[in-house]
Design an enzyme around this catalytic site. Structure first.
Site, PDB file in Angstrom:
ATOM      1  N   ASN A  90       0.783  -0.743   0.317  1.00  0.00           N
ATOM      2  CA  ASN A  90      -0.154   0.056  -0.135  1.00  0.00           C
ATOM      3  C   ASN A  90       1.072   1.029  -0.338  1.00  0.00           C
ATOM      4  O   ASN A  90       1.731   1.461   0.648  1.00  0.00           O
ATOM      5  CB  ASN A  90      -0.655   0.211   1.104  1.00  0.00           C
ATOM      6  CG  ASN A  90      -1.747   1.637   1.441  1.00  0.00           C
ATOM      7  OD1 ASN A  90      -2.776   1.353   0.160  1.00  0.00           O
ATOM      8  ND2 ASN A  90      -0.926   2.623   2.132  1.00  0.00           N
ATOM      9  N   GLU A  91       0.463   2.026  -1.132  1.00  0.00           N
ATOM     10  CA  GLU A  91       1.670   3.515  -1.098  1.00  0.00           C
ATOM     11  C   GLU A  91       2.560   3.470  -0.718  1.00  0.00           C
ATOM     12  O   GLU A  91       3.716   3.887  -0.263  1.00  0.00           O
ATOM     13  CB  GLU A  91       0.883   4.313  -0.449  1.00  0.00           C
ATOM     14  CG  GLU A  91      -0.462   4.478  -0.877  1.00  0.00           C
ATOM     15  CD  GLU A  91      -0.620   6.231   0.246  1.00  0.00           C
ATOM     16  OE1 GLU A  91      -0.811   6.367   0.870  1.00  0.00           O
ATOM     17  OE2 GLU A  91      -2.358   6.597  -0.467  1.00  0.00           O
ATOM     18  N   ASN A 145      -4.472   4.632  -4.563  1.00  0.00           N
ATOM     19  CA  ASN A 145      -5.505   5.711  -4.002  1.00  0.00           C
ATOM     20  C   ASN A 145      -5.316   7.373  -4.485  1.00  0.00           C
ATOM     21  O   ASN A 145      -4.194   7.803  -5.000  1.00  0.00           O
ATOM     22  CB  ASN A 145      -4.605   5.468  -2.327  1.00  0.00           C
ATOM     23  CG  ASN A 145      -4.641   4.249  -2.151  1.00  0.00           C
ATOM     24  OD1 ASN A 145      -5.220   3.811  -2.089  1.00  0.00           O
ATOM     25  ND2 ASN A 145      -3.714   4.105  -1.299  1.00  0.00           N
ATOM     26  N   TYR A 151      -7.126  16.345  -0.859  1.00  0.00           N
ATOM     27  CA  TYR A 151      -5.392  16.854  -0.844  1.00  0.00           C
ATOM     28  C   TYR A 151      -4.786  17.620  -1.651  1.00  0.00           C
ATOM     29  O   TYR A 151      -3.736  18.222  -1.783  1.00  0.00           O
ATOM     30  CB  TYR A 151      -5.001  15.792  -1.209  1.00  0.00           C
ATOM     31  CG  TYR A 151      -4.882  14.765   0.495  1.00  0.00           C
ATOM     32  CD1 TYR A 151      -5.219  14.741   1.714  1.00  0.00           C
ATOM     33  CD2 TYR A 151      -5.236  13.334   0.665  1.00  0.00           C
ATOM     34  CE1 TYR A 151      -5.597  14.692   2.847  1.00  0.00           C
ATOM     35  CE2 TYR A 151      -5.829  12.629   1.694  1.00  0.00           C
ATOM     36  CZ  TYR A 151      -5.901  13.195   2.895  1.00  0.00           C
ATOM     37  OH  TYR A 151      -5.769  12.766   4.471  1.00  0.00           O
ATOM     38  N   TRP A 225     -13.033   5.594   0.909  1.00  0.00           N
ATOM     39  CA  TRP A 225     -11.682   5.334   1.679  1.00  0.00           C
ATOM     40  C   TRP A 225     -12.840   6.679   2.927  1.00  0.00           C
ATOM     41  O   TRP A 225     -13.103   7.783   2.417  1.00  0.00           O
ATOM     42  CB  TRP A 225     -10.981   6.262   1.525  1.00  0.00           C
ATOM     43  CG  TRP A 225      -9.859   6.147   2.657  1.00  0.00           C
ATOM     44  CD1 TRP A 225      -9.919   7.320   3.525  1.00  0.00           C
ATOM     45  CD2 TRP A 225      -9.328   5.351   3.393  1.00  0.00           C
ATOM     46  NE1 TRP A 225      -9.047   6.363   4.661  1.00  0.00           N
ATOM     47  CE2 TRP A 225      -8.700   5.519   4.794  1.00  0.00           C
ATOM     48  CE3 TRP A 225      -9.017   3.626   2.881  1.00  0.00           C
ATOM     49  CZ2 TRP A 225      -7.432   4.597   5.517  1.00  0.00           C
ATOM     50  CZ3 TRP A 225      -8.756   2.641   4.391  1.00  0.00           C
ATOM     51  CH2 TRP A 225      -7.645   3.028   4.741  1.00  0.00           C
ATOM     52  N   LYS A 246     -13.257  10.885   7.172  1.00  0.00           N
ATOM     53  CA  LYS A 246     -13.446  10.534   6.403  1.00  0.00           C
ATOM     54  C   LYS A 246     -14.792   9.315   6.153  1.00  0.00           C
ATOM     55  O   LYS A 246     -15.172   9.252   5.314  1.00  0.00           O
ATOM     56  CB  LYS A 246     -12.386   9.685   5.234  1.00  0.00           C
ATOM     57  CG  LYS A 246     -11.342  10.826   4.459  1.00  0.00           C
ATOM     58  CD  LYS A 246     -10.692  10.635   4.105  1.00  0.00           C
ATOM     59  CE  LYS A 246      -9.606  11.714   3.595  1.00  0.00           C
ATOM     60  NZ  LYS A 246      -7.787  11.688   4.866  1.00  0.00           N
TER      61      LYS A 246
END
Length: 272
Positions: A90-91, A145, A151, A225, A246
């Protein structure tokens, strides 16, 4: 509370769950088996919080630990019919991949297919990861994502980005592993805008995302999310400390936010 969580997920009309970057309790997977919810199970192979560089160290000990964790995850969960995909990371790459990271992902991907020839592999990349990064080519399917409209950027940037990726990589199934905005139930506005933390902006954002998804049938999955607000010690957003807001439902599971009913209108036949 897990039974209540699944009940609310089904009430929303969702048919799949991403269990983020670590396995959930066996009871949760048992209930997903029973209710027919599809599940993505991921490993804890993720970026260190709030750091711009990669958490991946490339050391032998780090690699061996990741392999061991993945083996345990597959052995513990192989017999759950609800699980349809194994998540490798993940990321993990925000500044581009390197040889160590690519080799490590190849090892993990091969291990998944060696231990389980029936399920696909995936990763949750992040927007900054280039569309042609070599590590994107490793798993069977890929997800991103994306937080255009929260953002950075605008919510309308999502669709063109998906189209550009699909054009560049037509043979790699693309999904959305995270998207969302902070929305706090006591903030409201007649003129909502990005980062005002209002439910009205969340409604606008999620409606635009749902319309974007509806016109792009090549997406293999989308995962909002998040379903529920959750504790996050370092966060201080919109006047709420220690919470990621969120979620479509509050942390205590007692209040369904406005956006919850937007999804229900899209995903169920119940009049909304």
């Amino acid at each position: 509370m897990r039974d209540g969580d699944i009940e609310q997920i089904q009430d929303l009309g969702a048919n799949a769950v991403r269990s983020f970057t670590s396995p959930h309790a066996q009871y949760f997977y048992n209930r997903c088996d029973e209710e027919g919810l599809l599940v993505w199970v991921g490993t804890p192979f993720t970026r260190a919080p709030f750091l711009s560089d990669m958490y991946f160290t490339g050391t032998t000990r780090f690699k061996e630990n990741g392999i061991q964790q993945l083996k345990e995850i597959i052995l513990q969960n192989y017999n759950h019919p609800s699980i349809v995909v194994w998540g490798l990371s993940n990321e993990i790459s925000m500044n581009g991949s390197d040889d160590d990271l690519i080799d490590n992902h190849k090892v993990l991907n091969d291990l998944c297919h060696e231990m389980d020839k029936t399920r696909l592999t995936t990763i949750a990349a992040v927007s900054m990861c280039k569309m042609d990064d070599p590590y994107i080519q490793i798993p069977d399917v890929v997800s991103y994502n994306h937080y255009f409209g929260w953002y950075g950027g605008d919510v309308h940037h999502n669709g063109p980005w998906f189209d550009a990726y699909h054009k560049l990589n037509p043979d790699i199934p693309l999904g959305v592993s995270e998207y969302g905005v902070e929305n706090i139930t006591h903030w409201h506005s007649a003129t909502p805008m990005n980062h005002d933390y209002t439910e009205e902006y969340a409604n606008y954002y999620h409606h635009e995302m749902l319309k974007t998804f509806a016109t792009r049938p090549y997406l293999w999955s989308t995962h909002v999310w998040n379903m529920f607000n959750f504790a996050a010690d370092a966060r201080d957003e919109g006047g709420v400390v220690g919470m990621n807001n969120k979620g479509l439902v509050t942390y205590d599971r007692k209040l369904k936010k406005d956006a919850f009913y937007l999804y229900k209108a899209y995903w169920t036949s119940e009049p909304m």
